[in-house]
Scaffold this motif. Structure first.
Motif, PDB file in Angstrom:
ATOM      1  N   LYS A  30      -0.824   7.932   5.786  1.00 24.12           N
ATOM      2  CA  LYS A  30      -2.166   7.361   5.976  1.00 24.12           C
ATOM      3  C   LYS A  30      -2.078   5.991   6.631  1.00 24.12           C
ATOM      4  O   LYS A  30      -2.842   5.653   7.541  1.00 24.12           O
ATOM      5  N   ASN A  31      -1.126   5.182   6.175  1.00 30.44           N
ATOM      6  CA  ASN A  31      -0.928   3.861   6.748  1.00 30.44           C
ATOM      7  C   ASN A  31      -0.582   3.951   8.229  1.00 30.44           C
ATOM      8  O   ASN A  31      -1.073   3.159   9.050  1.00 30.44           O
ATOM      9  N   GLU A  66     -14.217   4.354   3.731  1.00 28.12           N
ATOM     10  CA  GLU A  66     -13.075   5.010   3.105  1.00 28.12           C
ATOM     11  C   GLU A  66     -12.996   6.453   3.569  1.00 28.12           C
ATOM     12  O   GLU A  66     -14.005   7.123   3.727  1.00 28.12           O
ATOM     13  N   ARG A 102     -16.028  -1.659   4.815  1.00 29.31           N
ATOM     14  CA  ARG A 102     -14.955  -0.689   4.627  1.00 29.31           C
ATOM     15  C   ARG A 102     -15.515   0.714   4.608  1.00 29.31           C
ATOM     16  O   ARG A 102     -16.417   1.019   3.839  1.00 29.31           O
ATOM     17  N   GLY A 132      -3.464   5.743  -4.902  1.00 29.76           N
ATOM     18  CA  GLY A 132      -3.172   5.330  -3.538  1.00 29.76           C
ATOM     19  C   GLY A 132      -2.095   6.186  -2.889  1.00 29.76           C
ATOM     20  O   GLY A 132      -2.049   6.318  -1.665  1.00 29.76           O
ATOM     21  N   SER A 169      -9.139  -0.295  12.693  1.00 26.82           N
ATOM     22  CA  SER A 169      -8.845   1.120  12.522  1.00 26.82           C
ATOM     23  C   SER A 169      -7.876   1.610  13.597  1.00 26.82           C
ATOM     24  O   SER A 169      -8.168   1.552  14.797  1.00 26.82           O
ATOM     25  N   SER A 199       1.074   5.751   0.344  1.00 31.29           N
ATOM     26  CA  SER A 199       0.745   6.784   1.341  1.00 31.29           C
ATOM     27  C   SER A 199       1.075   6.309   2.754  1.00 31.29           C
ATOM     28  O   SER A 199       0.195   5.952   3.547  1.00 31.29           O
ATOM     29  N   GLU A 238      -3.876   4.751  10.113  1.00 30.36           N
ATOM     30  CA  GLU A 238      -4.985   3.798  10.072  1.00 30.36           C
ATOM     31  C   GLU A 238      -4.583   2.369  10.373  1.00 30.36           C
ATOM     32  O   GLU A 238      -5.436   1.532  10.686  1.00 30.36           O
ATOM     33  N   ASN A 258       0.826  -1.204   0.000  1.00 26.94           N
ATOM     34  CA  ASN A 258       0.000   0.000   0.000  1.00 26.94           C
ATOM     35  C   ASN A 258       0.864   1.258   0.000  1.00 26.94           C
ATOM     36  O   ASN A 258       1.933   1.294   0.607  1.00 26.94           O
ATOM     37  N   ASP A 291      -5.906   0.218   6.845  1.00 21.06           N
ATOM     38  CA  ASP A 291      -5.346   0.563   5.546  1.00 21.06           C
ATOM     39  C   ASP A 291      -4.713  -0.655   4.889  1.00 21.06           C
ATOM     40  O   ASP A 291      -5.014  -0.987   3.740  1.00 21.06           O
TER      41      ASP A 291
END
Length: 805
Positions: free
Chosen positions: A275-276, A663, A661, A501, A346, A272, A279, A270, A283
């Motif tokens: 963001k990872n 988003e 999910r 992504g 999360s 970003s 989350e 994945n 993620d």
């Protein structure tokens, strides 16, 4: 001088039949060789005064899988010699001359880089991890086809003092790693074809072998970090993975404190990483776990997972049967039992799965290839020091040569340059400043193609000048205004020309792009075109400190350290004029490195000889024509249904509120989604294809549906086109009913995203969209970006820099 007692033995041997005599001699030689190997293992190589072994001063002259770079001064006409990689431990400890940090030599008593060994897995583990150290070891497996990669890999491990073992799957790799000083043991599994295709028989044989060895290591009570050899290890991960050391930065401790409870962990593809990091599994779970880095602890649950993983890749039941990749098996195994609720993932780093605790490694610290080599992790985020970087997201194939080039691009190729690569003289040409005065003004595909065209022209002129002067070209750095995607199977237009992504962490355009975003260097090697990468002539590179001459525009800046400074005339040079001004008999001719400043503009004009012009144009066109086209999807038709609040309530009831999910920065509840309905806002529901790796156990006659809010502001939503929720087990009949009542179809064309003049550079063609409708893909062949041929420019017609040609 023979002793008296030896004569009867010698006479008896002489009286034997020739076949028996040959067999006896062979047996004696094998026995002697075995005794010598045992002595080497038990005693170790004799250390010199610096603590390095005698093998430190010599390397094996064996061909590697690394790019063979020609040392010949002629750019276009010379065949490339075989490149050799030093295979001694000292060689692996030195700077490569490509910008890598110098790696210090280790003492023989160092458990990470001591005597070569070992005969068995057990002796390799004993050698790698002393009793006083935590029982955590890094393990990799390799054959001789990837010699350069493995030596670079081992050099970085020793530099970071990471305990490791290498399972060599052929005798040549075993000998190679013994000389490199890594604890090594032999697993002879027969012939491997060297293919990196996960669908091949060789890969399955390799996958069965390495998962079996990992299982053995875990059974012996070691936590194992299984890793590919194309992973760059930058620092010791044990403080993070074994103990979550209090000295670690708070960014790291937030995740490692939870991961101490994980039985199994894996890296992620994945994008970003910011963001990872926020989350966690929410993620990573929706992407692909990459088994280039897998950690398994020696808990009962970890051991059971290792056994099951190995068994299922060897001969798995049902849906696992026929899978050839340990990564495919891993991704299905960890998703058995359905998706966990979002509330359990999360911001969390572990989640309970079927009999074990699964964890994901943060991509900010265990980087994939895009985050590290494209986004440049270490300079894009504050207080971030990655532990590892995996050379994924490469172009120009997934070969060892392509991955080596990625390491060279960032100065992490730790092997010294072969001496022949520094022979001859070199031309260093800077790239034009493509960030300023772009014709299209804004970032986007137009700016990207404008920039590529300018850089390819500059490259063409530099290559021609190098040929005229008999010098080898050192490639420049390149700037990109758009990402590349594999085979154009994603839509970069929807994400500000970033890899889909990657946009959630903000815009990184323009960026210094890896060379494989612009050139296909495999074609240069195949055609015998000599080159060196940009790091070769920079600080710490093989040419660092070489005699330098500089070419600059009239009145331009002065360059300290130059032995000669040549000011250019008012117009570009022909090959004959270049020889007079910059050739061997000129003041600049004696310099090993001739550097043309970027401010000098276009230096070269044409060849005086017409056949030379035509031959050069043909060769350069072939080099650029070999590059895979730049492509992106322009998503076309998507079937959907306009959804009322009543429809949503029916969907929620039928799906049992099975929210899978959410988003965006936080999951959206069904109530908040339906409550957004108001004039000017439409609720859309569309069918989403299930990934077979994730949803094999979904109930029959169900579909996955995504409900989205269109017309709603998305400024507070990261990474998605609109706020949405996904239901994984909605009845197929309900979807059919919604379509029959409210069927709609959205359609977009490439012209919705691309200006007409840019469209003219490429070609759009029809592709199948995900719901069976039709979409379009836009591709630009690099041949359309070629500068005008040199053959069109006569020697007397060379114009001053900046004039049209």
């Amino acid at each position: 001088q023979r002793s008296k007692g030896s004569w009867p033995i010698l006479l008896g041997v002489a009286a034997m039949p020739s076949v028996a005599r040959t067999m006896l001699c062979g047996a004696v030689l094998v026995t002697v060789a075995y005794i010598a190997m045992c002595v080497t293992y038990l005693v170790g190589p004799q250390a010199d005064a610096r603590g390095a072994s005698p093998s430190d001063s010599q390397g094996l002259a064996t061909q590697t899988g690394t790019p063979a770079l020609s040392a010949a001064p002629s750019v276009l006409s010379q065949p490339e010699p075989v490149q050799h990689a030093a295979t001694s431990s000292a060689a692996a400890h030195q700077s490569s001359g490509t910008g890598a940090s110098s790696v210090s030599s280790a003492q023989p008593s160092d458990p990470v880089s001591g005597k070569a060994c070992c005969d068995t897995l057990e002796s390799a583990l004993q050698r790698a991890v002393p009793p006083s150290e935590p029982k955590m070891v890094l393990a990799t497996f390799c054959n001789a086809a990837f010699k350069g990669m493995v030596l670079n890999f081992a050099a970085h491990l020793r530099n970071a003092r990471i305990p490791h073992v290498v399972g060599a799957v052929d005798a040549e790799a075993f000998a190679l790693m013994q000389q490199a000083g890594s604890p090594t043991y032999l697993i002879d599994i027969g012939h491997l074809d060297g293919s990196s295709s996960h669908s091949g028989a060789s890969w399955k044989k390799f996958a069965v072998t390495r998962t079996g060895e990992v299982m053995k290591i875990v059974e012996q009570g070691f936590a194992v970090i299984m890793t590919d050899v194309d992973v760059l290890w930058l620092r010791d991960p044990r403080p993070y993975l074994h103990a979550c050391d209090p000295s670690l930065h708070e960014k790291e401790r937030a995740s490692c404190s939870q991961l101490l409870a994980a039985d199994v962990m894996a890296s992620s593809d994945n994008l970003s990483p910011g963001k990872n990091l926020r989350e966690g599994l929410a993620d990573a779970y929706w992407g692909v776990f990459n088994t280039g880095i897998v950690v398994i602890r020696p808990t009962e649950a970890g051991k059971a997972f290792a056994r099951k993983w190995h068994a299922y890749i060897t001969d798995g039941p049902g849906e696992f049967k026929g899978l050839t990749s340990d990564q495919m098996v891993f991704n299905r195994l960890v998703r058995q039992g359905g998706a966990p609720p979002m509330s359990q993932m999360s911001g969390k780093w572990t989640v309970k799965r079927d009999g074990f605790q699964l964890g994901t490694l943060p991509t900010m610290f265990f980087c994939n290839g895009h985050d590290y080599f494209v986004r440049r992790m270490e300079t894009s985020y504050d207080n971030v020091r990655p532990y590892a970087a995996h050379a994924t997201y490469t172009y120009d194939g997934s070969s060892a040569a392509a991955k080596e080039q990625r390491f060279r691009d960032v100065g992490h190729w730790a092997l010294p340059e072969p001496p022949e690569n520094s022979q001859g003289t070199f031309l260093v040409a800077g790239s034009p400043d493509v960030r300023a005065a772009m014709p299209h003004g804004e970032l986007g595909l137009g700016a990207h193609l404008d920039g590529l065209r300018a850089q390819l022209r500059s490259l063409r002129d530099a290559l021609a000048l190098a040929q005229a002067l008999g010098r080898t070209l050192v490639l420049p750095h390149f700037t990109c205004f758009s990402d590349r995607v594999w085979a154009g199977h994603d839509n970069v237009f929807l994400f500000q020309h970033m890899y889909p992504g990657a946009q959630a962490d903000g815009n990184y355009m323009p960026f210094e792009c890896p060379v494989d975003h612009v050139l296909q260097l495999s074609a240069w090697r195949r055609m015998g075109v000599a080159y060196r990468d940009a790091r070769f002539a920079e600080s710490g590179g093989a040419l660092d400190g070489a005699v330098l001459a500089v070419v600059k525009p009239p009145g331009g800046e002065r360059v300290p350290g130059a032995t000669a400074i040549v000011e250019l005339p008012s117009k570009p040079l022909t090959d004959m004029e270049a020889l007079d001004l910059l050739g061997p008999t000129s003041p600049a001719g004696a310099a090993k490195v001739l550097k043309v400043l970027p401010t000098a503009g276009s230096v070269f004009c044409t060849f005086a000889d017409e056949s030379a012009r035509a031959a050069f144009d043909k060769r350069f066109a072939a080099l650029i024509g070999a590059i895979e086209p730049w492509c992106s999807e322009c998503h076309g038709s998507i079937a959907y249904a306009a959804c009322s609040r009543a429809d949503l309530e029916a969907l929620a009831k039928a799906a049992g509120h099975a929210l899978v999910r959410g988003e965006g920065p936080s999951a959206l509840s069904l109530d908040s989604l339906s409550g957004a309905e108001s004039p000017g806002v439409m609720l859309d529901v569309e069918r989403v294809p299930r990934r077979k790796d994730f949803w094999r156990d979904a109930p029959r006659d169900t579909v996955m549906l995504r409900v989205s809010v269109t017309g709603k502001s998305t400024t507070d939503v990261e990474g998605v086109a609109s706020p949405s929720v996904v239901f994984d087990d909605a009845p197929a009949a309900l979807w059919a009913e919604l379509k029959s009542k409210h069927s709609r179809r959205k359609y977009s064309k490439c012209s919705d995203f691309i200006p007409p003049d840019v469209l003219a550079l490429g070609k759009a063609h029809v592709v199948a969209s995900r719901d069976g409708g039709k979409g379009t893909q836009f591709c630009v062949p690099y041949a359309n970006l070629l500068p005008p041929p040199l053959a069109n420019t006569r020697p007397g017609g060379c114009e001053p820099p900046g004039a049209a040609q």
